[in-house]
Design a protein around this motif. Structure first.
Motif, PDB file in Angstrom:
ATOM      1  N   PRO A 282       0.794  -1.231   0.000  1.00  0.00           N
ATOM      2  CA  PRO A 282       0.000   0.000   0.000  1.00  0.00           C
ATOM      3  C   PRO A 282       0.827   1.282   0.000  1.00  0.00           C
ATOM      4  O   PRO A 282       0.303   2.339  -0.344  1.00  0.00           O
ATOM      5  N   ASP A 283       2.088   1.197   0.362  1.00  0.00           N
ATOM      6  CA  ASP A 283       2.932   2.399   0.380  1.00  0.00           C
ATOM      7  C   ASP A 283       3.695   2.604  -0.927  1.00  0.00           C
ATOM      8  O   ASP A 283       4.496   3.532  -1.047  1.00  0.00           O
ATOM      9  N   ARG A 284       3.461   1.737  -1.892  1.00  0.00           N
ATOM     10  CA  ARG A 284       4.103   1.854  -3.202  1.00  0.00           C
ATOM     11  C   ARG A 284       3.039   2.168  -4.251  1.00  0.00           C
ATOM     12  O   ARG A 284       1.955   1.588  -4.236  1.00  0.00           O
ATOM     13  N   SER A 285       3.338   3.048  -5.172  1.00  0.00           N
ATOM     14  CA  SER A 285       2.402   3.383  -6.240  1.00  0.00           C
ATOM     15  C   SER A 285       2.412   2.304  -7.316  1.00  0.00           C
ATOM     16  O   SER A 285       3.377   1.529  -7.449  1.00  0.00           O
ATOM     17  N   LEU A 286       1.346   2.283  -8.109  1.00  0.00           N
ATOM     18  CA  LEU A 286       1.276   1.353  -9.230  1.00  0.00           C
ATOM     19  C   LEU A 286       2.412   1.614 -10.210  1.00  0.00           C
ATOM     20  O   LEU A 286       3.046   0.671 -10.716  1.00  0.00           O
TER      21      LEU A 286
ATOM     22  N   ILE B  59       5.268 -14.640   3.110  1.00  0.00           N
ATOM     23  CA  ILE B  59       3.830 -14.875   3.293  1.00  0.00           C
ATOM     24  C   ILE B  59       3.009 -14.079   2.279  1.00  0.00           C
ATOM     25  O   ILE B  59       2.012 -14.563   1.746  1.00  0.00           O
ATOM     26  N   ARG B  60       3.453 -12.868   1.930  1.00  0.00           N
ATOM     27  CA  ARG B  60       2.723 -12.098   0.915  1.00  0.00           C
ATOM     28  C   ARG B  60       2.954 -12.683  -0.486  1.00  0.00           C
ATOM     29  O   ARG B  60       2.055 -12.677  -1.320  1.00  0.00           O
ATOM     30  N   ILE B  61       4.146 -13.204  -0.705  1.00  0.00           N
ATOM     31  CA  ILE B  61       4.397 -13.886  -1.984  1.00  0.00           C
ATOM     32  C   ILE B  61       3.502 -15.113  -2.106  1.00  0.00           C
ATOM     33  O   ILE B  61       2.921 -15.388  -3.154  1.00  0.00           O
ATOM     34  N   ALA B  62       3.368 -15.852  -0.993  1.00  0.00           N
ATOM     35  CA  ALA B  62       2.522 -17.050  -1.011  1.00  0.00           C
ATOM     36  C   ALA B  62       1.064 -16.686  -1.302  1.00  0.00           C
ATOM     37  O   ALA B  62       0.378 -17.381  -2.061  1.00  0.00           O
ATOM     38  N   LEU B  63       0.571 -15.597  -0.712  1.00  0.00           N
ATOM     39  CA  LEU B  63      -0.800 -15.166  -0.971  1.00  0.00           C
ATOM     40  C   LEU B  63      -0.978 -14.759  -2.431  1.00  0.00           C
ATOM     41  O   LEU B  63      -2.003 -15.061  -3.051  1.00  0.00           O
ATOM     42  N   LEU B  64       0.003 -14.072  -2.967  1.00  0.00           N
ATOM     43  CA  LEU B  64      -0.063 -13.664  -4.373  1.00  0.00           C
ATOM     44  C   LEU B  64      -0.128 -14.887  -5.286  1.00  0.00           C
ATOM     45  O   LEU B  64      -0.915 -14.940  -6.236  1.00  0.00           O
ATOM     46  N   GLN B  65       0.683 -15.889  -4.977  1.00  0.00           N
ATOM     47  CA  GLN B  65       0.673 -17.100  -5.793  1.00  0.00           C
ATOM     48  C   GLN B  65      -0.599 -17.922  -5.584  1.00  0.00           C
ATOM     49  O   GLN B  65      -1.074 -18.586  -6.500  1.00  0.00           O
ATOM     50  N   GLU B  66      -1.166 -17.849  -4.370  1.00  0.00           N
ATOM     51  CA  GLU B  66      -2.380 -18.607  -4.063  1.00  0.00           C
ATOM     52  C   GLU B  66      -3.607 -18.020  -4.753  1.00  0.00           C
ATOM     53  O   GLU B  66      -4.399 -18.750  -5.363  1.00  0.00           O
ATOM     54  N   TRP B  67      -3.761 -16.706  -4.649  1.00  0.00           N
ATOM     55  CA  TRP B  67      -4.985 -16.075  -5.145  1.00  0.00           C
ATOM     56  C   TRP B  67      -4.809 -15.421  -6.516  1.00  0.00           C
ATOM     57  O   TRP B  67      -5.794 -14.977  -7.105  1.00  0.00           O
ATOM     58  N   GLY B  68      -3.589 -15.385  -7.008  1.00  0.00           N
ATOM     59  CA  GLY B  68      -3.348 -14.724  -8.286  1.00  0.00           C
ATOM     60  C   GLY B  68      -2.956 -15.649  -9.410  1.00  0.00           C
ATOM     61  O   GLY B  68      -2.692 -15.186 -10.523  1.00  0.00           O
TER      62      GLY B  68
ATOM     63  N   PRO C 229      -2.969 -18.221 -12.511  1.00  0.00           N
ATOM     64  CA  PRO C 229      -1.561 -18.091 -12.922  1.00  0.00           C
ATOM     65  C   PRO C 229      -1.155 -16.621 -12.940  1.00  0.00           C
ATOM     66  O   PRO C 229      -1.919 -15.758 -13.377  1.00  0.00           O
ATOM     67  N   LEU C 230       0.046 -16.354 -12.442  1.00  0.00           N
ATOM     68  CA  LEU C 230       0.491 -14.972 -12.329  1.00  0.00           C
ATOM     69  C   LEU C 230       0.687 -14.346 -13.711  1.00  0.00           C
ATOM     70  O   LEU C 230       1.338 -14.927 -14.579  1.00  0.00           O
ATOM     71  N   PRO C 231       0.152 -13.148 -13.900  1.00  0.00           N
ATOM     72  CA  PRO C 231       0.370 -12.443 -15.164  1.00  0.00           C
ATOM     73  C   PRO C 231       1.741 -11.779 -15.171  1.00  0.00           C
ATOM     74  O   PRO C 231       2.521 -11.926 -14.218  1.00  0.00           O
ATOM     75  N   GLN C 232       2.029 -11.030 -16.198  1.00  0.00           N
ATOM     76  CA  GLN C 232       3.320 -10.348 -16.321  1.00  0.00           C
ATOM     77  C   GLN C 232       3.106  -8.838 -16.404  1.00  0.00           C
ATOM     78  O   GLN C 232       1.994  -8.350 -16.617  1.00  0.00           O
ATOM     79  N   GLY C 233       4.186  -8.102 -16.186  1.00  0.00           N
ATOM     80  CA  GLY C 233       4.203  -6.666 -16.437  1.00  0.00           C
ATOM     81  C   GLY C 233       3.169  -5.880 -15.665  1.00  0.00           C
ATOM     82  O   GLY C 233       2.979  -6.056 -14.457  1.00  0.00           O
ATOM     83  N   GLU C 234       2.467  -4.994 -16.383  1.00  0.00           N
ATOM     84  CA  GLU C 234       1.497  -4.110 -15.745  1.00  0.00           C
ATOM     85  C   GLU C 234       0.390  -4.892 -15.048  1.00  0.00           C
ATOM     86  O   GLU C 234      -0.076  -4.502 -13.960  1.00  0.00           O
ATOM     87  N   ALA C 235      -0.034  -5.995 -15.645  1.00  0.00           N
ATOM     88  CA  ALA C 235      -1.107  -6.794 -15.042  1.00  0.00           C
ATOM     89  C   ALA C 235      -0.690  -7.349 -13.685  1.00  0.00           C
ATOM     90  O   ALA C 235      -1.493  -7.407 -12.743  1.00  0.00           O
ATOM     91  N   LEU C 236       0.574  -7.745 -13.555  1.00  0.00           N
ATOM     92  CA  LEU C 236       1.070  -8.233 -12.281  1.00  0.00           C
ATOM     93  C   LEU C 236       1.110  -7.101 -11.255  1.00  0.00           C
ATOM     94  O   LEU C 236       0.744  -7.293 -10.086  1.00  0.00           O
ATOM     95  N   ALA C 237       1.554  -5.939 -11.670  1.00  0.00           N
ATOM     96  CA  ALA C 237       1.581  -4.786 -10.764  1.00  0.00           C
ATOM     97  C   ALA C 237       0.180  -4.469 -10.257  1.00  0.00           C
ATOM     98  O   ALA C 237      -0.022  -4.192  -9.065  1.00  0.00           O
ATOM     99  N   ARG C 238      -0.798  -4.512 -11.161  1.00  0.00           N
ATOM    100  CA  ARG C 238      -2.177  -4.228 -10.755  1.00  0.00           C
ATOM    101  C   ARG C 238      -2.715  -5.310  -9.818  1.00  0.00           C
ATOM    102  O   ARG C 238      -3.480  -5.021  -8.904  1.00  0.00           O
ATOM    103  N   LEU C 239      -2.302  -6.541 -10.043  1.00  0.00           N
ATOM    104  CA  LEU C 239      -2.729  -7.629  -9.167  1.00  0.00           C
ATOM    105  C   LEU C 239      -2.163  -7.443  -7.764  1.00  0.00           C
ATOM    106  O   LEU C 239      -2.856  -7.687  -6.768  1.00  0.00           O
ATOM    107  N   ILE C 240      -0.926  -7.017  -7.663  1.00  0.00           N
ATOM    108  CA  ILE C 240      -0.303  -6.780  -6.355  1.00  0.00           C
ATOM    109  C   ILE C 240      -1.039  -5.677  -5.601  1.00  0.00           C
ATOM    110  O   ILE C 240      -1.176  -5.713  -4.377  1.00  0.00           O
ATOM    111  N   LYS C 241      -1.559  -4.675  -6.330  1.00  0.00           N
ATOM    112  CA  LYS C 241      -2.285  -3.573  -5.702  1.00  0.00           C
ATOM    113  C   LYS C 241      -3.750  -3.918  -5.418  1.00  0.00           C
ATOM    114  O   LYS C 241      -4.405  -3.204  -4.642  1.00  0.00           O
TER     115      LYS C 241
END
Length: 387
Positions: A256-260, A289-298, A300-312
């Motif tokens: 939350p402290d990092r911009s898109l 633990i945050r990486i694990a959540l990203l891999q669990e709920w995201g 297959p992980l996308p690339q580039g801008e889509a991944l950044a938006r998923l993290i946010k």
């Protein structure tokens, strides 16, 4: 005949008894369990959060029932703090405004409170379970058989419908419903949510998730939460649980402290030969633990801008609230239109109600306990004024 009867020896009931005794009434408290205030003691095991020190206009916004306003104005954070100090319990205010007794536990405060009530002549009868009405009298199942009391006034403070093992089992609902009292259906509040985890998440169970923001509708909560075999729970989740329970989507901002734009720049180079976990750790300083959540709920992980938006805005894939009996509190109970402004039951003159029996909802953080104490004081004071 007792002058005043209080049914339920939790915070609301004890406070009602205190108000009645202070006004000169002879008070009997009947409690179904072998000892009083069991849920109160359990809540205080990890640190008893008495109230929240903040301006009243901000404080009242945390309640879904504006009709509590005069009660919380009369017995709000300042009064709760003074009450605890009056029982010999020094308090301190944490960095978030939460107020705790220095002892942190509930047991010293409860012992002092019961001592003061006893000195005021209040009689506590345990293992007296309310069995309903016999005409206009109150029947109880007791170790000595059925007993009947005929008080001049009564305050009901029997709790809600969560943590039945500690006494809040909503067994009182049929007794009041048959008298024509409107009961709003119970719903879990301040509860966790079920998640069907993949096996690789098991190693993270019991760990806190820090540094995220939980987003549900217009709510943004920066509190921590915990992963368990059952799902997600903890303060951050409880703060948004009402709107999520009622249909809002829940997402996580993992940074939350990092911009898109910042994330897009950091991810632009790609991961090369790095594993996904190592790449995210190095590029974004995400913890495991945050990486694990990203891999669990995201996945297959996308690339580039889509991944950044998923993290946010990572969608939380949950399967609904945990069962109501696991919830810290409940919504629902005696409906507002069944009560007078003094918390007297319209269908039962001389009978008042307080605490979690009433239809209101608030988050953890001192708001629940303050309202229980405030409504107990309000109902007890109103009952005492019926002479």
């Amino acid at each position: 005949m007792s002058d005043a009867l209080v049914i339920g020896a939790g915070p609301a009931g004890l406070m009602a008894a205190e108000a009645l005794a202070a006004a000169g009434w002879r008070v009997v408290i009947c409690e179904a369990r072998p000892s009083p205030a069991r849920k109160f003691l359990m809540a205080g095991k990890s640190g008893l959060n008495l109230t929240k020190d903040e301006p009243f206009d901000a404080f009242i916004q945390h309640y879904d029932a504006d009709w509590l306003r005069p009660m919380l104005k009369a017995f709000g954070p300042t009064e709760v703090t003074d009450w605890a100090r009056g029982l010999g319990q020094e308090v301190f205010c944490g960095s978030t405004g939460r107020v705790f007794p220095k002892a942190m536990k509930a047991s010293p405060l409860l012992r002092a409170w019961l001592g003061r009530l006893g000195a005021a002549g209040v009689e506590l009868r345990t293992r007296w379970r309310w069995a309903g009405f016999e005409g206009d009298r109150f029947a109880f199942d007791t170790p000595g058989g059925q007993q009947v009391l005929y008080p001049k006034v009564a305050v009901l403070a029997l709790g809600g419908a969560s943590w039945a093992r500690l006494g809040s089992d909503a067994a009182w609902v049929p007794h009041l419903a048959e008298k024509g009292v409107t009961i709003a259906p119970f719903k879990p509040a301040n509860m966790g949510f079920r998640v069907d985890w993949s096996p690789h998440m098991e190693r993270h169970f019991g760990q806190p998730v820090k540094g995220t923001a939980l987003i549900a509708g217009a709510l943004v909560e920066r509190g921590e939460f915990v992963l368990s075999a059952r799902g997600i729970e903890g303060g951050g989740v409880y703060a948004v649980s009402r709107v999520v329970r009622d249909g809002a989507a829940l997402t996580l901002d993992l940074l939350p402290d990092r911009s898109l734009e910042d994330l897009m720049t950091r991810l632009a180079k790609g991961r090369g030969k790095e594993t996904v976990a190592n790449w995210l750790r190095k590029a974004l300083r995400l913890d495991p633990i945050r990486i694990a959540l990203l891999q669990e709920w995201g996945r297959p992980l996308p690339q580039g801008e889509a991944l950044a938006r998923l993290i946010k805005a990572l969608p939380v894939r949950h399967a609904g609230p945990r069962p109501m009996d696991e919830a810290i509190s409940v919504a629902g109970g005696i409906a507002r239109d069944a009560l007078s402004d003094d918390l007297e039951l319209n269908a039962l003159p001389g009978v008042f109600a307080a605490g979690e029996m009433l239809d209101w909802e608030a988050p953890t953080g001192g708001y629940l306990l303050t309202a229980c104490l405030a409504t107990g004081w309000w109902a007890g004071t109103a009952a005492a004024n019926t002479r």
